[in-house]
Design an enzyme around this catalytic site. Sequence first.
Site, short mmCIF file in Angstrom:
data_model
loop_
_atom_site.label_atom_id
_atom_site.label_comp_id
_atom_site.label_asym_id
_atom_site.label_seq_id
_atom_site.Cartn_x
_atom_site.Cartn_y
_atom_site.Cartn_z
N ASP A 175 -0.16 2.18 8.89
CA ASP A 175 -0.77 1.53 10.05
C ASP A 175 0.14 1.59 11.28
O ASP A 175 -0.32 1.32 12.40
CB ASP A 175 -1.08 0.06 9.74
N ASP A 221 5.40 -5.43 5.62
CA ASP A 221 5.86 -6.79 5.92
C ASP A 221 5.85 -7.72 4.71
O ASP A 221 6.75 -8.54 4.55
CB ASP A 221 5.07 -7.39 7.10
N ARG A 274 -5.43 -2.75 9.76
CA ARG A 274 -5.97 -4.11 9.56
C ARG A 274 -5.75 -5.00 10.78
O ARG A 274 -6.59 -5.82 11.10
CB ARG A 274 -5.44 -4.75 8.29
N GLY A 295 0.85 -1.20 0.00
CA GLY A 295 0.00 0.00 0.00
C GLY A 295 0.88 1.24 0.00
O GLY A 295 1.90 1.26 0.68
N ASP A 334 2.42 -0.43 12.20
CA ASP A 334 2.35 -1.72 12.90
C ASP A 334 3.55 -2.62 12.63
O ASP A 334 3.42 -3.84 12.69
CB ASP A 334 1.05 -2.44 12.53
N THR A 368 4.65 2.08 6.56
CA THR A 368 3.24 1.70 6.72
C THR A 368 2.48 2.84 7.37
O THR A 368 2.97 3.44 8.34
CB THR A 368 3.06 0.45 7.61
N ARG A 372 0.95 -5.04 -4.93
CA ARG A 372 1.14 -6.07 -3.91
C ARG A 372 1.64 -7.37 -4.55
O ARG A 372 1.54 -8.44 -3.95
CB ARG A 372 -0.17 -6.30 -3.16
O1 F6P Z 1 -1.28 0.02 4.07
C1 F6P Z 1 -2.01 -0.79 4.96
C2 F6P Z 1 -3.44 -0.61 4.67
O2 F6P Z 1 -3.62 0.75 4.67
C3 F6P Z 1 -4.43 -1.29 5.61
O3 F6P Z 1 -4.77 -0.59 6.75
C4 F6P Z 1 -5.62 -1.49 4.70
O4 F6P Z 1 -6.40 -2.56 5.13
C5 F6P Z 1 -4.97 -1.79 3.40
O5 F6P Z 1 -3.76 -1.09 3.39
C6 F6P Z 1 -5.79 -1.44 2.18
O6 F6P Z 1 -5.06 -1.77 1.05
P1 F6P Z 1 -5.54 -1.71 -0.46
O7 F6P Z 1 -4.89 -0.48 -1.03
O8 F6P Z 1 -5.01 -2.94 -1.07
O9 F6P Z 1 -7.03 -1.58 -0.48
#
Ligand code: F6P
Length: 355
Positions: free
Chosen positions: A142, A117, A186, A24, A144, A140, A85
Amino acid sequence: MSESGVTTRREGGPMKVGLLTGGGDCPGLNAVIRAVTRRVADAGGSCLGIQEGWRGLIRGMFRPLTPEDVDPTIGMGGTILGSSRTNPYKSPDADVPNLRRNFAEAGLDALIVVGGDDTLGVAARLINDFELPIVGVPKTIDNDLELADFSFGFDTAVNVVVESVERLRTTAESHRRVMVVETMGRSTGWLACFAGMAVGADYILVPEVPIEVPHLIASLRRKREAGKNHAIVLVAEGARYPDASPAVLESDAFGHPRLGGVGSLVAHAIDRQLRAETRTVVLGHLQRGGAPTVHDRVLATRMGLAAAELILRRRFGTVLTLRGSQIADVPLESSVLATRSLDLAYYQDAAAFFY
Ligand code: F6P
């Protein structure tokens, strides 16, 4: 490789350094790219951008980076290299050889991988399996990752949530409503907890603490009875009821579940049990967009310079860490990529306002 798992190559000369951003996206990525490009160029080397994360190395999608090109990007959100991803180990027989061939054909001496990660997990495997000369940079929104006390991107995301909730509060007040705001996060509640504390949320729900509806309702009711006509409830997307899994909308092609929906479940319970008109807002990708804050620009720049320094010292097989304000590095192995839960001391402080 040395005992620590860190490869230190001794060859001299200018280096050609590949750079990719995976997972992300995150405000601050461009500041990393800018800093790496500057530092490597100052040492006489050059940088090659790899587009769309690991996908770009599998397919050979490159873009040269010069300090002049990237100089204006420090305040830009997203990543000029694009992200994905894609995980080469999902189809290892085809993708891993392609990735290694493209790395060699591009004439790269080293690779900087900026990711969370998943992305760094791939880097750890490539180091372990093939001694690929990699330096990792954790990122990140998040917040985390065990690797960093605070990750760049997090501060920006918190500020987006705060600004959004402050807007939502005025309409909640006008209509005497409860506003349930679902944030990203998440598996951890850093974002919901920090933003919730900063806006004075009436209740905060995080993945680390199972949702207790009776307690939530009792707390909101007390405030209503004391004369507060509206309420703000922050819910991290990964929050869940006791013994339940997080609410999952669907999974992407690489098996990552897309979370979402817990805010609506909580809003429904409040609406019925408190008999208060309740609305849900899912902030979603707004939290990842836009310009990085000053804090994130400075941290990401420092991280980029530190990563370039490791590359120039040929200290491969490492990943940056942040403890307090100190940037250091450790061997990049899967064991260092653990998730860091919300420090519950923060949650207890936030809870002083909703218990
Ligand atoms: O970067 C982590 C995150 O922001 C999470 O909190 C969230 O669930 C996810 O990415 C969403 O990712 P995507 O861009 O694949 O919808």
